[in-house]
Design a protein around this motif. Structure first.
Motif, PDB file in Angstrom:
ATOM      1  N   LYS A 155      -3.684   3.461   1.909  1.00 15.77           N
ATOM      2  CA  LYS A 155      -4.891   3.016   1.210  1.00 15.77           C
ATOM      3  C   LYS A 155      -4.650   2.679  -0.256  1.00 15.77           C
ATOM      4  O   LYS A 155      -5.142   1.688  -0.758  1.00 15.77           O
ATOM      5  N   GLY A 156      -3.937   3.530  -0.976  1.00 17.00           N
ATOM      6  CA  GLY A 156      -3.719   3.323  -2.400  1.00 17.00           C
ATOM      7  C   GLY A 156      -2.759   2.182  -2.678  1.00 17.00           C
ATOM      8  O   GLY A 156      -1.862   1.889  -1.893  1.00 17.00           O
ATOM      9  N   LYS A 157      -2.950   1.534  -3.811  1.00 15.28           N
ATOM     10  CA  LYS A 157      -2.077   0.435  -4.201  1.00 15.28           C
ATOM     11  C   LYS A 157      -0.756   0.984  -4.713  1.00 15.28           C
ATOM     12  O   LYS A 157      -0.693   2.018  -5.352  1.00 15.28           O
ATOM     13  N   GLU A 189       1.909   7.353  -9.221  1.00 14.45           N
ATOM     14  CA  GLU A 189       1.463   8.057  -8.015  1.00 14.45           C
ATOM     15  C   GLU A 189       0.334   7.280  -7.350  1.00 14.45           C
ATOM     16  O   GLU A 189      -0.278   6.398  -7.950  1.00 14.45           O
ATOM     17  N   CYS A 190       0.048   7.642  -6.106  1.00 17.10           N
ATOM     18  CA  CYS A 190      -1.006   6.972  -5.338  1.00 17.10           C
ATOM     19  C   CYS A 190      -2.371   7.400  -5.852  1.00 17.10           C
ATOM     20  O   CYS A 190      -2.602   8.572  -6.139  1.00 17.10           O
ATOM     21  N   ASP A 191      -3.299   6.440  -5.936  1.00 17.72           N
ATOM     22  CA  ASP A 191      -4.661   6.739  -6.367  1.00 17.72           C
ATOM     23  C   ASP A 191      -5.434   7.514  -5.307  1.00 17.72           C
ATOM     24  O   ASP A 191      -6.311   8.301  -5.632  1.00 17.72           O
ATOM     25  N   SER A 192      -5.111   7.308  -4.037  1.00 19.68           N
ATOM     26  CA  SER A 192      -5.867   7.941  -2.958  1.00 19.68           C
ATOM     27  C   SER A 192      -5.359   9.327  -2.595  1.00 19.68           C
ATOM     28  O   SER A 192      -6.126  10.284  -2.542  1.00 19.68           O
ATOM     29  N   ARG A 211       0.837  -1.198   0.000  1.00 19.54           N
ATOM     30  CA  ARG A 211       0.000   0.000   0.000  1.00 19.54           C
ATOM     31  C   ARG A 211       0.870   1.246   0.000  1.00 19.54           C
ATOM     32  O   ARG A 211       2.071   1.196   0.255  1.00 19.54           O
ATOM     33  N   CYS A 212       0.248   2.379  -0.264  1.00 17.15           N
ATOM     34  CA  CYS A 212       0.940   3.670  -0.282  1.00 17.15           C
ATOM     35  C   CYS A 212       1.554   3.936   1.090  1.00 17.15           C
ATOM     36  O   CYS A 212       0.875   3.775   2.108  1.00 17.15           O
TER      37      CYS A 212
END
Length: 111
Positions: free
Chosen positions: A18-20, A31-34, A12-13
């Motif tokens: 949270k972000g993959k 970059e992180c999706d969240s 995870r980030c």
């Protein structure tokens, strides 16, 4: 801030948890999706690969030598035993260890 060990092992980030972290099997996302954290700081190189090779090599060589000395099986048995074990002990931990190194780089502000 989430623990670098939990975010690393869960891929995870490192900032939000949270972000993959990965786009494919071993390819980092840009970059992180969240939270939008840019992963350009991450440069683990071959660090995870070296750790996995050394640990997996010790496991497989020890098991193969023990099996050879104790049972002396034919060569086809060695092939049937050790090729699947090599694939398991190298590919399974590789992604998590790379993610852990990225997370620790972020946690220690290494860039």
């Amino acid at each position: 801030m989430p623990s670098p060990y939990s975010t690393g092992l869960l891929c995870r980030c490192p900032r939000c948890g949270k972000g993959k972290l990965f786009d494919g099997f071993m390819t980092l996302k840009p970059e992180c999706d969240s939270c939008g954290l840019n992963f350009n700081f991450a440069n683990v190189g071959d660090g995870a690969t070296i750790f996995v090779i050394m640990i997996a090599g010790a496991i497989v060589v020890t098991a193969a030598l023990f099996t050879e000395v104790k049972y002396q099986p034919p060569y086809w048995v060695h092939v049937a035993l050790w090729i699947p074990l090599i694939l398991i002990v190298t590919l399974w931990p590789l992604r998590g260890l790379k993610s852990l190194l990225v997370s620790l780089q972020y946690h220690h502000k290494s860039s």
